[in-house]
Design an enzyme around this catalytic site. Structure first.
Site, PDB file in Angstrom:
ATOM      1  N   HIS A  23      -6.793  41.667  21.451  1.00  5.17           N
ATOM      2  CA  HIS A  23      -6.501  40.331  20.912  1.00  5.17           C
ATOM      3  C   HIS A  23      -5.374  39.705  21.724  1.00  5.17           C
ATOM      4  O   HIS A  23      -4.198  39.825  21.397  1.00  5.17           O
ATOM      5  CB  HIS A  23      -6.101  40.447  19.432  1.00  5.17           C
ATOM      6  N   HIS A  62      -4.586  35.982  23.947  1.00  4.11           N
ATOM      7  CA  HIS A  62      -4.975  34.650  24.414  1.00  4.11           C
ATOM      8  C   HIS A  62      -4.396  34.434  25.810  1.00  4.11           C
ATOM      9  O   HIS A  62      -3.183  34.574  26.003  1.00  4.11           O
ATOM     10  CB  HIS A  62      -4.447  33.575  23.466  1.00  4.11           C
ATOM     11  N   HIS A 114     -10.856  34.892  14.043  1.00  4.81           N
ATOM     12  CA  HIS A 114      -9.557  34.900  13.385  1.00  4.81           C
ATOM     13  C   HIS A 114      -9.759  34.586  11.904  1.00  4.81           C
ATOM     14  O   HIS A 114     -10.343  33.549  11.555  1.00  4.81           O
ATOM     15  CB  HIS A 114      -8.639  33.839  13.982  1.00  4.81           C
ATOM     16  N   GLU A 174      -5.263  35.478   8.175  1.00  5.20           N
ATOM     17  CA  GLU A 174      -3.882  35.367   8.640  1.00  5.20           C
ATOM     18  C   GLU A 174      -3.179  34.356   7.737  1.00  5.20           C
ATOM     19  O   GLU A 174      -2.332  34.718   6.931  1.00  5.20           O
ATOM     20  CB  GLU A 174      -3.844  34.930  10.107  1.00  5.20           C
ATOM     21  N   ASP A 207      -1.221  39.139  20.869  1.00  5.12           N
ATOM     22  CA  ASP A 207      -1.620  37.780  20.507  1.00  5.12           C
ATOM     23  C   ASP A 207      -1.194  36.773  21.585  1.00  5.12           C
ATOM     24  O   ASP A 207      -1.986  36.426  22.459  1.00  5.12           O
ATOM     25  CB  ASP A 207      -1.047  37.418  19.140  1.00  5.12           C
ATOM     26  N   ASP A 208       0.037  36.293  21.523  1.00  4.05           N
ATOM     27  CA  ASP A 208       0.581  35.316  22.474  1.00  4.05           C
ATOM     28  C   ASP A 208       2.002  35.774  22.825  1.00  4.05           C
ATOM     29  O   ASP A 208       2.983  35.198  22.346  1.00  4.05           O
ATOM     30  CB  ASP A 208       0.617  33.919  21.856  1.00  4.05           C
TER      31      ASP A 208
END
Length: 337
Positions: A16, A18, A196, A199, A277-278
């Site tokens: 996961h 990005h 997604h 969350e 994630d980021d």
């Protein structure tokens, strides 16, 4: 096992990530300067990304993407992201790519961007051994009609490198059933499916995603912990959760890592993986993620080996690549397989 150097050496699989969200601030700042794009409000005094709250994060993310204009930009970005990931022990990464940012959903432009990204991935693999696969990703708040265009891009380029289809963005916009056409199209193309969910929306959002989109993995999915029956369903059906603990804490979903439900979900039999994630937006990396889990939950070598095996089993990749990665895991952790 709490030594950062030792944690960095553990072989890791990240499901996961990005691509634009992994762009170092300095890289985006330099591109913006070169193109005379004013992104001064995007950075704080230390040169890091500045944002507040989930809506602010989404706005900052899209602002950073404004500096990425050409396939060469994405080639360079991919090399930087993969080099950094490899330095933290990542041997395999599945990266979310959105044609919305790479050619505005135009299939011809998308092919050019994708070719540049794949070329960079091949270079990174030859240099550091890290393997990358792409998950074409529609953006939920852009709506179902645009998602169909993105699914068409996924269909047209499905293959050795493009192995998955997913959806990111604002979870409060639209219902999963409105994207069923796009996910059905991706399924018909042989792509693995993830979305997604769970969350910012609660357990019902996860149930809807599983029912309407028939995915095998859920991005985040941590709010399943609020529904004991749902956790049992996830465990019984082998649905894999792509958890990103550092992201959830940075965004304020949980006040501290020790409050994060990843350990409780795992103890209840749910299959969990760990990703960033980021990472520069959330001031994290895979070593920090592992260090936080070790400190907060006492996880050690056997726990991290299990996390890696779970990610390998869930990976959207071909059998030869899976076998190669399995061998690398066994060589690195001979007593943990």
């Amino acid at each position: 096992m709490t030594d950062r150097h030792e944690l960095a050496k553990i072989p890791k699989l990240e499901l996961h990530l990005h691509l634009e969200g992994a762009a170092p601030p300095a890289f985006i700042r330099e591109l913006a300067k070169r193109r005379h794009i004013d992104l001064s409000g995007l950075f704080d005094e230390q040169g890091q990304y500045r944002w507040q709250g989930f809506a602010g994060f989404l706005a900052a993310y899209e602002a950073a993407c404004a500096a990425l204009k050409t396939p060469q930009d994405y080639h360079d970005l991919t090399l930087i992201v993969l080099e950094n990931a490899a330095s933290h022990g990542v041997i395999y990464t599945e990266t979310f790519l959105s044609p919305d940012f790479c050619g505005a959903g135009d299939i011809v432009a998308w092919r050019d961007f994708l070719a540049a990204i794949e070329a960079a991935a091949e270079s990174a693999q030859s240099q550091s051994g890290i393997v990358m696969r792409a998950i074409v990703t529609c953006i939920r708040h852009n709506g179902p009609a645009q998602a169909r265009k993105i699914a068409a891009c996924a269909q047209e380029t499905a293959g050795h490198f493009v192995t998955g289809f997913g959806m990111a963005g604002d979870e409060t916009c639209f219902q999963p059933c409105e994207f069923s056409w796009s996910f059905d199209a991706a399924r018909e193309a042989g792509l693995g499916l993830t979305v997604h969910a769970g969350e910012w929306a609660g357990p019902d959002a996860i149930r809807a995603a599983l029912h309407d989109l028939r995915v095998s993995r859920i991005g985040h999915g941590v709010r399943a912990i609020e529904d004991r029956a749902l956790v049992a369903h996830l465990a019984e059906n082998g649905v894999v959760l792509e958890t990103c603990p550092g992201s959830n804490v940075a965004l304020g979903l949980y006040p501290r890592l020790r409050d994060h439900p990843v350990a409780r979900l795992r103890d209840a039999g749910a299959k969990v993986t760990v990703s960033t994630d980021d990472p520069p937006f959330f001031r994290t990396d895979m070593t920090r993620e592992y260090d936080g889990l070790a400190q907060s939950f006492g996880w050690g070598a056997s726990d991290f080996a299990e996390i890696a095996r779970t990610a390998l089993d869930a990976a959207f990749t071909d059998a030869p690549t899976r076998a190669m990665l399995q061998k690398r895991l066994e060589e690195a952790c001979p007593n943990q397989s």
